[in-house]
Write an enzyme that holds these catalytic residues in place. Structure first.
Site, PDB file in Angstrom:
ATOM      1  N   GLY A  27      -7.716  -4.493   5.658  1.00  0.00           N
ATOM      2  CA  GLY A  27      -6.287  -4.666   5.491  1.00  0.00           C
ATOM      3  C   GLY A  27      -5.618  -3.359   5.123  1.00  0.00           C
ATOM      4  O   GLY A  27      -6.262  -2.402   4.674  1.00  0.00           O
ATOM      5  N   CYS A  28      -4.302  -3.312   5.282  1.00  0.00           N
ATOM      6  CA  CYS A  28      -3.567  -2.077   5.011  1.00  0.00           C
ATOM      7  C   CYS A  28      -3.522  -1.763   3.513  1.00  0.00           C
ATOM      8  O   CYS A  28      -3.838  -0.648   3.097  1.00  0.00           O
ATOM      9  CB  CYS A  28      -2.163  -2.161   5.598  1.00  0.00           C
ATOM     10  SG  CYS A  28      -1.246  -3.658   5.140  1.00  0.00           S
ATOM     11  N   TYR A  29      -3.143  -2.746   2.700  1.00  0.00           N
ATOM     12  CA  TYR A  29      -3.139  -2.517   1.255  1.00  0.00           C
ATOM     13  C   TYR A  29      -4.536  -2.147   0.740  1.00  0.00           C
ATOM     14  O   TYR A  29      -4.680  -1.198  -0.051  1.00  0.00           O
ATOM     15  CB  TYR A  29      -2.627  -3.752   0.513  1.00  0.00           C
ATOM     16  CG  TYR A  29      -1.136  -3.955   0.523  1.00  0.00           C
ATOM     17  CD1 TYR A  29      -0.255  -2.948   0.127  1.00  0.00           C
ATOM     18  CD2 TYR A  29      -0.587  -5.180   0.899  1.00  0.00           C
ATOM     19  CE1 TYR A  29       1.117  -3.151   0.121  1.00  0.00           C
ATOM     20  CE2 TYR A  29       0.787  -5.396   0.890  1.00  0.00           C
ATOM     21  CZ  TYR A  29       1.636  -4.379   0.501  1.00  0.00           C
ATOM     22  OH  TYR A  29       2.994  -4.584   0.485  1.00  0.00           O
TER      23      TYR A  29
END
Length: 346
Positions: free
Chosen positions: A149-151
């Protein structure tokens, strides 16, 4: 011979970024891009920026037709929808890089607590978490890579080497992240319209964001014991980018330069991680459109707190660029191929 690639679910932001990046990759041929909604429509009708660059049409998804047309597939469909698709593609003999959350968590029970039922639990053991800076060797031999995921990418990269060295207390870590609106995907929801977002700034999914267990899983691997942490995401009125600040209590008396040296040593062979000089801190402007993660370090002596700040482009290092980086590694290529463009500025 070019690597034949398919993009399953190519009409969203991550699909568009994959098309943009792969269209200039010297070792790739894009052979198929699927979309149920836009099947038969030219890609340039949905992504005018790719007019004259990617001149094929969207088509319906058919795993059987891909057997002879692709070696590797990127699945850019929502969580849970990816599960049967990934199974079908693997059974058809393709390697798969999945951009959903469906194969990132090792424990099916944890997945079901945060996302819902998991219908392909037996594939979890075959999936490799696709953070190249940490799992490069496993990715080389993988048939299924779970793109992070990006986070989590923005949070794990700064903290992982520090936790691995035991420099900070693994209890009480706070992660504070700010993301641009494209992180919500290509949605028509009024909550992400210009007048709703412009000049605003808000936290959301406080104490319940689904990326929390992913961050905890990987940082627990770093310190060798389960940890829990506080993660709070925020929405800011910009298109691209994530700025993440983490706070942890130091267990040792170390200065900023020592910590910078530890990070640089750990990422010595990782071309997309840039650890900034002492006194410098990341800015989303300086990674926009690129696969870089910039990291800055600050020690607050007054509170004995280590503050790590990172910046990524959520659509590139946080999604599609990282997926291409994983593809390069899986196919035995230099991991930077197709990703060498410098960040856009301003």
């Amino acid at each position: 011979m070019a690597i034949q690639c398919a993009i399953i679910g190519g009409s969203g932001y991550t699909g568009g970024e994959l098309l943009r990046i792969l269209s200039t990759h010297p070792g790739v041929e894009i052979t198929c891009v699927t979309s149920r909604k836009y099947a038969g429509m030219p890609i340039s009708a949905l992504f005018p920026s790719l007019r004259g660059i990617v001149d094929i049409n969207f088509e319906d998804y058919s795993p059987e037709s891909l057997k002879e047309r692709a070696q590797i597939a990127f699945t850019a469909v929502p969580h849970q929808a990816a599960m049967p698709v990934v199974r079908e593609l693997l059974d058809a003999g393709l390697k798969v890089i999945d951009l959903s959350a469906d194969f990132r968590l090792h424990d099916a029970d944890v997945y079901e607590n945060w996302y819902g039922e998991h219908s392909q639990k037996e594939l979890l053991e075959r999936a490799v978490y696709g953070l190249p800076e940490i799992y490069r060797e496993k990715i080389k031999a993988a048939e299924l890579v779970a793109n992070p995921g990006c986070y989590p990418t923005s949070a794990i990269l700064p903290l992982y080497p520090i936790l691995k060295r035991g420099i900070v207390d693994s209890n009480g870590i706070i992660i504070d992240s700010k993301s641009g609106v494209s992180g919500a995907g290509r949605t028509s929801s009024s909550a992400f319209g210009y007048s709703e977002v412009n000049e605003g700034f808000k936290a959301y999914k406080v104490c319940e964001h689904r990326h929390t267990p992913e961050i905890e899983q990987e940082l627990s691997m770093a310190c060798g014991a389960p940890l829990t942490l506080n993660f709070t995401p925020h929405l800011v009125p910009m298109t691209r980018g994530i700025l993440t600040t983490s706070y942890s209590k130091l267990k040792e008396d170390v200065d900023e330069q020592e910590l910078i040296d530890i990070l640089r040593d750990f990422y010595n062979e990782s071309p997309f991680v840039r650890v900034l000089d002492q006194g410098l801190f990341p800015d989303c402007h300086n990674v926009r459109g690129s696969n870089f993660c910039d990291i800055g370090v600050r020690v607050c002596k007054r509170t004995n707190t280590l503050i790590l700040i990172s910046a990524i482009d959520n659509l590139v290092k946080g999604a599609s660029g990282q997926a291409v980086q994983n593809m390069n590694i899986m196919e035995g290529l230099d991991e930077t191929i197709g990703l060498q463009s410098p960040p856009l500025f301003p």
